[in-house]
Design a protein around this motif. Structure first.
Motif, PDB file in Angstrom:
ATOM      1  N   ALA A  97     -27.070 -26.268 -62.925  1.00 46.90           N
ATOM      2  CA  ALA A  97     -26.828 -25.327 -63.752  1.00 46.90           C
ATOM      3  C   ALA A  97     -27.947 -25.091 -64.778  1.00 46.90           C
ATOM      4  O   ALA A  97     -27.950 -24.831 -65.898  1.00 46.90           O
ATOM      5  N   CYS A  98     -29.176 -24.804 -63.999  1.00 47.61           N
ATOM      6  CA  CYS A  98     -30.383 -24.329 -64.948  1.00 47.61           C
ATOM      7  C   CYS A  98     -30.701 -23.008 -65.158  1.00 47.61           C
ATOM      8  O   CYS A  98     -31.476 -22.661 -66.064  1.00 47.61           O
ATOM      9  N   SER A  99     -29.774 -22.157 -64.611  1.00 50.03           N
ATOM     10  CA  SER A  99     -29.944 -20.658 -64.956  1.00 50.03           C
ATOM     11  C   SER A  99     -31.222 -20.366 -64.589  1.00 50.03           C
ATOM     12  O   SER A  99     -32.282 -19.539 -65.380  1.00 50.03           O
ATOM     13  N   PHE A 100     -31.728 -20.783 -63.260  1.00 49.07           N
ATOM     14  CA  PHE A 100     -33.069 -20.348 -62.887  1.00 49.07           C
ATOM     15  C   PHE A 100     -34.072 -20.763 -63.909  1.00 49.07           C
ATOM     16  O   PHE A 100     -34.875 -19.709 -64.607  1.00 49.07           O
ATOM     17  N   ARG A 101     -34.314 -22.016 -64.347  1.00 53.43           N
ATOM     18  CA  ARG A 101     -35.325 -22.538 -65.194  1.00 53.43           C
ATOM     19  C   ARG A 101     -35.138 -22.260 -66.554  1.00 53.43           C
ATOM     20  O   ARG A 101     -35.804 -22.413 -67.604  1.00 53.43           O
ATOM     21  N   VAL A 102     -33.964 -21.692 -67.013  1.00 58.14           N
ATOM     22  CA  VAL A 102     -33.762 -21.324 -68.349  1.00 58.14           C
ATOM     23  C   VAL A 102     -33.699 -22.925 -69.234  1.00 58.14           C
ATOM     24  O   VAL A 102     -34.270 -23.034 -70.093  1.00 58.14           O
ATOM     25  N   THR A 103     -33.124 -23.672 -68.473  1.00 60.56           N
ATOM     26  CA  THR A 103     -32.715 -24.889 -69.088  1.00 60.56           C
ATOM     27  C   THR A 103     -33.952 -25.523 -69.614  1.00 60.56           C
ATOM     28  O   THR A 103     -34.395 -26.306 -70.687  1.00 60.56           O
ATOM     29  N   GLU A 104     -35.088 -25.622 -68.856  1.00 59.22           N
ATOM     30  CA  GLU A 104     -36.349 -25.931 -68.915  1.00 59.22           C
ATOM     31  C   GLU A 104     -37.031 -25.414 -70.401  1.00 59.22           C
ATOM     32  O   GLU A 104     -37.588 -25.999 -71.219  1.00 59.22           O
ATOM     33  N   ALA A 105     -36.760 -23.949 -70.170  1.00 64.40           N
ATOM     34  CA  ALA A 105     -37.394 -23.066 -71.456  1.00 64.40           C
ATOM     35  C   ALA A 105     -36.899 -23.420 -72.694  1.00 64.40           C
ATOM     36  O   ALA A 105     -37.465 -23.694 -73.615  1.00 64.40           O
ATOM     37  N   VAL A 106     -35.630 -23.597 -72.631  1.00 67.12           N
ATOM     38  CA  VAL A 106     -34.813 -23.780 -73.705  1.00 67.12           C
ATOM     39  C   VAL A 106     -35.225 -25.068 -74.418  1.00 67.12           C
ATOM     40  O   VAL A 106     -35.301 -25.406 -75.593  1.00 67.12           O
ATOM     41  N   TYR A 107     -35.146 -26.080 -73.448  1.00 62.03           N
ATOM     42  CA  TYR A 107     -35.466 -27.424 -74.058  1.00 62.03           C
ATOM     43  C   TYR A 107     -37.042 -27.339 -74.598  1.00 62.03           C
ATOM     44  O   TYR A 107     -36.965 -28.002 -75.674  1.00 62.03           O
ATOM     45  N   LEU A 108     -37.754 -26.839 -74.036  1.00 64.79           N
ATOM     46  CA  LEU A 108     -39.109 -26.831 -74.597  1.00 64.79           C
ATOM     47  C   LEU A 108     -39.040 -26.145 -76.006  1.00 64.79           C
ATOM     48  O   LEU A 108     -39.589 -26.834 -77.048  1.00 64.79           O
ATOM     49  N   VAL A 109     -38.503 -25.187 -76.069  1.00 65.61           N
ATOM     50  CA  VAL A 109     -38.728 -24.318 -77.381  1.00 65.61           C
ATOM     51  C   VAL A 109     -37.984 -25.008 -78.307  1.00 65.61           C
ATOM     52  O   VAL A 109     -38.580 -24.989 -79.607  1.00 65.61           O
ATOM     53  N   GLU A 110     -36.682 -25.496 -77.823  1.00 62.72           N
ATOM     54  CA  GLU A 110     -35.906 -26.258 -79.003  1.00 62.72           C
ATOM     55  C   GLU A 110     -36.348 -27.577 -79.462  1.00 62.72           C
ATOM     56  O   GLU A 110     -36.088 -27.918 -80.709  1.00 62.72           O
ATOM     57  N   ARG A 111     -37.067 -28.273 -78.664  1.00 60.92           N
ATOM     58  CA  ARG A 111     -37.679 -29.878 -79.050  1.00 60.92           C
ATOM     59  C   ARG A 111     -38.871 -28.977 -79.895  1.00 60.92           C
ATOM     60  O   ARG A 111     -39.171 -29.921 -81.055  1.00 60.92           O
ATOM     61  N   MET A 112     -39.815 -28.145 -79.467  1.00 60.79           N
ATOM     62  CA  MET A 112     -40.868 -27.668 -80.328  1.00 60.79           C
ATOM     63  C   MET A 112     -40.518 -27.236 -81.625  1.00 60.79           C
ATOM     64  O   MET A 112     -41.279 -27.534 -82.698  1.00 60.79           O
ATOM     65  N   VAL A 113     -39.460 -26.646 -81.713  1.00 57.24           N
ATOM     66  CA  VAL A 113     -39.089 -26.149 -83.274  1.00 57.24           C
ATOM     67  C   VAL A 113     -38.719 -27.273 -84.041  1.00 57.24           C
ATOM     68  O   VAL A 113     -39.056 -27.391 -85.237  1.00 57.24           O
ATOM     69  N   ASP A 114     -38.100 -28.235 -83.412  1.00 58.25           N
ATOM     70  CA  ASP A 114     -37.869 -29.561 -84.019  1.00 58.25           C
ATOM     71  C   ASP A 114     -39.112 -30.267 -84.667  1.00 58.25           C
ATOM     72  O   ASP A 114     -39.342 -30.807 -85.570  1.00 58.25           O
ATOM     73  N   VAL A 115     -40.213 -30.334 -83.562  1.00 64.34           N
ATOM     74  CA  VAL A 115     -41.350 -30.851 -84.244  1.00 64.34           C
ATOM     75  C   VAL A 115     -42.099 -30.240 -85.130  1.00 64.34           C
ATOM     76  O   VAL A 115     -42.330 -30.740 -86.193  1.00 64.34           O
ATOM     77  N   LEU A 116     -41.975 -28.726 -85.063  1.00 64.72           N
ATOM     78  CA  LEU A 116     -42.527 -28.175 -86.155  1.00 64.72           C
ATOM     79  C   LEU A 116     -41.622 -28.221 -87.567  1.00 64.72           C
ATOM     80  O   LEU A 116     -42.082 -28.660 -88.622  1.00 64.72           O
ATOM     81  N   ALA A 117     -40.534 -28.593 -87.698  1.00 62.51           N
ATOM     82  CA  ALA A 117     -39.489 -28.687 -88.681  1.00 62.51           C
ATOM     83  C   ALA A 117     -39.948 -30.242 -89.309  1.00 62.51           C
ATOM     84  O   ALA A 117     -40.230 -30.130 -90.506  1.00 62.51           O
ATOM     85  N   ARG A 129     -42.895 -31.632 -88.930  1.00 61.79           N
ATOM     86  CA  ARG A 129     -44.356 -31.246 -89.541  1.00 61.79           C
ATOM     87  C   ARG A 129     -44.004 -30.671 -91.020  1.00 61.79           C
ATOM     88  O   ARG A 129     -44.807 -31.311 -91.798  1.00 61.79           O
ATOM     89  N   LEU A 130     -43.518 -29.746 -91.006  1.00 64.45           N
ATOM     90  CA  LEU A 130     -43.212 -28.906 -92.188  1.00 64.45           C
ATOM     91  C   LEU A 130     -42.333 -29.469 -93.374  1.00 64.45           C
ATOM     92  O   LEU A 130     -41.945 -29.115 -94.369  1.00 64.45           O
ATOM     93  N   GLU A 131     -41.764 -30.562 -92.666  1.00 60.24           N
ATOM     94  CA  GLU A 131     -40.682 -31.327 -93.799  1.00 60.24           C
ATOM     95  C   GLU A 131     -39.587 -30.298 -94.391  1.00 60.24           C
ATOM     96  O   GLU A 131     -39.056 -30.433 -95.311  1.00 60.24           O
ATOM     97  N   MET A 132     -39.107 -29.465 -93.101  1.00 60.54           N
ATOM     98  CA  MET A 132     -38.093 -28.425 -93.081  1.00 60.54           C
ATOM     99  C   MET A 132     -36.839 -28.861 -92.595  1.00 60.54           C
ATOM    100  O   MET A 132     -36.898 -29.498 -91.503  1.00 60.54           O
ATOM    101  N   ASP A 133     -35.756 -28.457 -92.943  1.00 60.24           N
ATOM    102  CA  ASP A 133     -34.387 -28.917 -92.322  1.00 60.24           C
ATOM    103  C   ASP A 133     -34.456 -27.936 -91.038  1.00 60.24           C
ATOM    104  O   ASP A 133     -34.720 -26.837 -90.975  1.00 60.24           O
ATOM    105  N   PRO A 134     -34.053 -28.700 -89.841  1.00 58.83           N
ATOM    106  CA  PRO A 134     -34.333 -28.195 -88.640  1.00 58.83           C
ATOM    107  C   PRO A 134     -33.356 -26.767 -88.477  1.00 58.83           C
ATOM    108  O   PRO A 134     -33.703 -25.776 -87.763  1.00 58.83           O
ATOM    109  N   ALA A 135     -32.239 -26.795 -88.916  1.00 59.13           N
ATOM    110  CA  ALA A 135     -31.188 -25.760 -89.123  1.00 59.13           C
ATOM    111  C   ALA A 135     -31.754 -24.508 -89.889  1.00 59.13           C
ATOM    112  O   ALA A 135     -31.834 -23.269 -89.535  1.00 59.13           O
ATOM    113  N   GLU A 136     -32.147 -24.878 -91.029  1.00 59.38           N
ATOM    114  CA  GLU A 136     -32.758 -23.855 -92.102  1.00 59.38           C
ATOM    115  C   GLU A 136     -34.032 -23.062 -91.384  1.00 59.38           C
ATOM    116  O   GLU A 136     -34.222 -21.846 -91.437  1.00 59.38           O
TER     117      GLU A 136
END
Lengths: 804, 163
Positions: free
Chosen positions: A385-405, A407-414
């Protein structure tokens, strides 16, 4: 956009199911019980292994115990002497038929039965055909194979090092383990944005190798009739038509002499897209013995040799301003494709649709590059159920957005809310060239936050942290790209990714719809009947859905990549509309008026201003097949056929929030709550949509916490049984809480976007983000899946290593 | 060797190999293909049947060991044309998708309700935790069993559901 909010109702709170009372049952879209269920609840499904043909023999595959070895000799004498054995087939025998190697779905070749070397543990070496399944297995023990062991390549990071053993020395000119390099986006532009960004975060993020592991393993029954030269092949396949064409191309049997039948399929999840050596061996076995041959793999064979998923080693980077505006995303991926490049994906996309790693955010620049390598592991890669590797892409960007949050001490939802593509920007062209059809992201995330009580949870977390308790809240927001796709861009081995559908209304007003796609549990027999019902006003129970038999259905590429509703659903809706147009012309003739004077309401045409002058679809059907004088150019039937070539992909999206509690003494993660708000456009049957989401959420919890196909240094598969490959049971998952927004696709005939894979794609980052959030007090910024107790405990000590 | 057992209320006697697994005896010797096979290692539970009313993984028991016992399979759930409330609950609450794990899940549910007619959610999850479903994420299976618990008397005849 409309919003619907549902908190998993318990049975006692729920309204009676309208499908049980014909009076108020929806004729069209709505919650309707499944037409499939009556046979399944009685044990009357007809799965591959349930089929018994007269005189049928049983096949079994001998597999390599080694990951990389030269074949010195194979002695089949003793096996052939077994009184119940009819044939033993080796790679040498297949060479004589030009079948020892077969093309893969990615323009590579794969061994059917090994001739020169074995390249992964579990590779097919010989095939025994015997009178019963126990004897076939007995005979495998009587085959004597001599191997000469070779150095193995397991770590993809070392596959391209000079001096590493070359796995594919069968290929002319192949001097290393490199398969492909592929890139998307603008490298220079991205570098420039990174150079001027206030903040850059980066992480090595591994999406480990996992396996779809459907409950029914793969299998086939080949029945070759030597008199008329016809091959009937019963298969566990998600793509019967594509298989038939490929068999015609590979085996030289003319396509009109091949009939592929897929009966009930016990789950697929991408595992049943490709053609496996066992299928081809069953065909050869039937030709050789003159009898039907059944081959069904066991669980270890399924886990060790059939299409795995993921195995992407990613370096992720995000550039942002110090106040949290995301400017650019950049990544390099090392893609481990195993011993043969056999991923099932569109020809022009060796890394699938990974280029949607730009996520749901309005970026200034993005760039990714992917390098594919061979290793001594099983082939596959696009599955689960990877939708042709979309699952890897989404995992990467969503993990990285949290890493950024973090670092910036920001709420990840905000942080996400601040960076979403805004509704007025749709259709939105992202920085790798995809055009997102429609979206309205903020309401979905806000609904999710409200439903879970986000602010209260953060408060609770702060209190628990002060007491040393580990609680995490994980947010993810995904945009998928599914419904491949427009023929000009998408093909698999040269076959355009369109799908056909045929609707026929019988003289008595009952109908049949014939599909090219193949259900594996998604409920096609119900939803496709509902699409016709919605368009023609014929009750769903009066519409027979025919699928899974190439002799009875129009051509199309099958069910994977969440493409059934976006592609085949479009075909069915348009075919039904063609029928309606025809019905209008016939109704006009019957009512002795002009078609333009007629008005449609579900199920009948009536004369404008005179509703009593009307003809129902049933009456029109009888008229079409009867003696009514038909208008010029109208045939005497109520049938239509459409092959739908979608104008664009569809882009479902969703907001997920997961709450976990971690036992600080053992590292055990418990998923306490999971709220999923999905937007898949029009919902044909909300009950089935919710079921699809539930299943995908369990997948996500499984991958995040438990599932892993690992290997030791010798290339032994460490996930080769359900004792080792852990799948969530009812105790590891919570009761799912769902919400929905509805933003229809503007280009799709019924506005539907596809839902089969959304939750599998969107849920792993929510769970892992929650785990990392819980572990933040330990200075953890990232940990790779699976977050098993031992690995979480190691992360708490600062010692978590990637699962490679 | 010869084995005799009662399957869905009928006594059957067959000559079998001593090594024949119960799952293969049911599926291949008796043709009761509603019992499925999925893993060989007692982990997945698609092969669950009731032996003397208790859930048993039929891939891990020999036919010979079952001699003299009473076996109930999914084919024996709808008695006299009336669906078991568990079967009806699975349809009501979308407790199945591909249908492969369903017979085993339903039989375990039946055994649970026989000894505990009013289980809470935790007891239901515990009862089915020896079985794997890849499609449903379990929540609708739990609700299906709750539906059956709330409707102990079968309400729908086989005929009505088929119509």
């Amino acid at each position: 956009m409309t919003t619907v909010q549902e908190r998993s109702p318990m049975p006692q709170e729920r309204e009676p199911n309208p499908a049980m009372t014909a009076a108020d049952r929806p004729i069209g879209y709505g919650r309707v019980q499944r037409k499939e269920d009556p046979r399944f609840i009685r044990g009357k499904g007809r799965y591959l292994d349930d089929i018994v043909l007269p005189g049928m023999l049983h096949g079994a595959v001998l597999r390599s115990p080694m990951a990389h070895a030269r074949l010195v000799s194979i002695d089949t004498t003793e096996a052939l002497a077994h009184p119940k054995v009819h044939a033993v087939i080796t790679g040498k025998d297949l060479e004589g038929l030009n079948l020892a190697w077969a093309p893969t779905l990615s323009a590579d070749t794969m061994a059917v039965l090994a001739t020169d070397k074995v390249r992964f543990q579990g590779q097919e070496v010989a095939f025994v055909v015997a009178e019963d399944r126990y004897s076939a297995r007995d005979a495998l023990e009587l085959i004597d194979v001599e191997y000469e062991q070779l150095p193995v390549v397991i770590d993809a990071r070392r596959a391209l090092e000079p001096g590493t053993a070359v796995i594919r020395d069968d290929k002319d000119g192949q001097t290393d383990n490199h398969i492909f390099d592929w890139e998307a986006g603008d490298k220079a532009e991205t570098e420039a944005v990174f150079a001027r960004a206030d903040v850059v975060v980066s992480e090595d993020v591994v999406y480990p190798r996992v396996h779809p592991a459907p409950m029914e393993t793969c299998g086939a029954i080949a029945d070759y009739d030597p008199i008329d030269g016809k091959l009937t092949l019963y298969e566990t396949t998600q793509a019967p038509h594509a298989h038939r064409t490929l068999y015609a191309m590979v085996a030289g049997i003319p396509e009109h002499k091949i009939r592929v039948i897929a009966g009930d399929i016990g789950g697929g999840f991408g595992n049943k897209v490709g053609i496996y050596p066992g299928y081809i061996c069953a065909v050869v076995g039937s030709i050789v013995t003159g009898k039907p041959v059944k081959w069904v793999e066991d669980r270890s064979e399924n886990l060790m040799s059939t299409s795995f998923a993921r195995d992407y080693l990613m370096r992720g980077e995000i550039a942002a301003t110090k106040d949290g505006k995301i400017l650019a995303v950049r990544t390099h991926v090392l893609a481990d494709h195993g011993a043969f490049n056999a991923t099932a994906q569109p020809t022009k996309y060796p890394a699938g649709f990974f280029s949607i790693f730009t996520g749901s955010y309005d970026l200034e620049a993005a760039y990714c590059s992917v390098t594919g390598v061979y290793t001594n592991k099983a082939p596959g890669g696009v599955a689960y159920a990877c939708s042709f590797r979309v699952t890897e892409a989404v995992y990467l960007v969503e993990r990285m957005v949290d890493v950024l949050a973090q670092r910036l001490e920001m709420d990840p939802a905000e942080l996400r809310l601040k960076n979403f593509i805004r509704p007025e920007q749709f259709p939105y062209k992202n920085k790798t060239g995809w055009e997102y059809d429609s979206g309205d992201y903020e309401p979905a995330l806000r609904m999710c936050m409200e439903q879970i009580g986000y602010a209260d949870l953060r408060q609770e977390q702060a209190e628990k942290r002060a007491r040393g308790e580990l609680m995490g809240i994980g947010v993810s927001f995904f945009t998928e790209t599914v419904g491949a796709g427009p023929r000009k861009h998408f093909d698999i081995v040269g076959l355009g990714m369109a799908d056909g559908a045929e609707v026929r209304v019988h003289p008595t007003g009952k109908a049949v719809v014939r599909l090219s796609v193949q259900t594996q549990g998604q409920g096609h027999e119900t939803t496709f009947a509902q699409i016709v019902a919605e368009e023609l006003g014929i009750p769903p129970e009066d519409i027979e859905v025919v699928h899974g038999d190439t002799d009875q259905t129009p051509f199309g590429l099958g069910t994977y990549g969440s493409r059934s509703t976006p592609v085949s659903g479009g075909a069915v809706a348009l075919a039904a509309r063609k029928v309606r147009d025809k019905a209008k012309a016939i109704a006009a003739a019957m009512l002795e008026t002009r078609p333009e004077d007629l008005e449609w309401e579900k199920g009948r045409f009536f004369v404008k201003g005179d509703p009593s002058a009307a003809k129902t679809i049933s009456e029109i059907a009888l008229g079409a097949h009867g003696t009514v004088a038909l208008p010029e150019g109208v045939d005497g039937n109520l049938d239509a056929e459409v092959t739908y070539d979608p104008p664009n992909l569809t882009f479902p999206f969703g907001a997920y929030i997961c709450v976990v509690d971690i036992d600080a003494g053992t590292g055990k993660v418990k998923v306490r709550r999971f709220v999923a708000v999905d937007d898949c456009g029009t919902r044909i049957n909300p009950m089935i949509v919710e079921g699809q989401i539930h299943g995908g959420l369990a997948d996500g919890v499984g991958m995040a916490l438990m599932e892993f196909i690992g290997f030791d240094e010798q290339g032994n598969c460490l996930g080769g049984s359900f004792m080792d490959y852990l799948i969530p049971t009812a105790l590891e998952v919570p009761d799912w809480e769902l919400g929905a927004t509805v933003t229809p696709s503007p280009h799709h005939p019924i506005g539907a976007k596809g839902i089969g894979e959304s939750a599998t794609v969107g849920s792993p980052p929510a769970v892992v983000n929650a785990v990392v959030d819980a572990l933040a007090p330990f200075g953890v910024t990232h940990m790779d899946m699976p977050c098993t107790p031992a690995r979480v405990w190691a992360a708490m000590q600062g010692r978590a290593t990637p699962p490679i | 060797m010869q084995v005799t057992m009662t399957v869905n209320g009928t006594e059957v006697t067959r000559d079998v190999e001593p090594r024949l697994l119960l799952v293969h005896f049911l599926r291949e010797t008796l043709g009761l293909t509603g019992t499925h096979w999925g893993c060989d290692t007692s982990n997945c539970g698609t092969c669950v049947v009731l032996v003397d009313g208790e859930p048993v993984k039929s891939c891990t028991q020999l036919a010979a060991m079952t001699a003299g016992h009473e076996v109930r399979t999914v084919e024996g759930m709808a008695a006299g044309g009336t669906l078991d409330p568990v079967q009806q609950g699975f349809m009501e609450e979308h407790g199945l998708q591909c249908g492969f794990c369903t017979p085993g899940m339903m039989l375990t549910a039946r055994a649970l309700l026989d000894r505990n007619p009013d289980p809470d959610e935790g007891e239901i999850r515990e009862a089915i935790s020896g079985q794997i479903c890849r499609c449903t994420g379990y929540a609708t299976i739990v609700r299906s069993i709750q539906w059956a618990a709330a409707h102990p008397a079968a309400e729908t005849t086989d005929q009505e559901v088929r119509a």
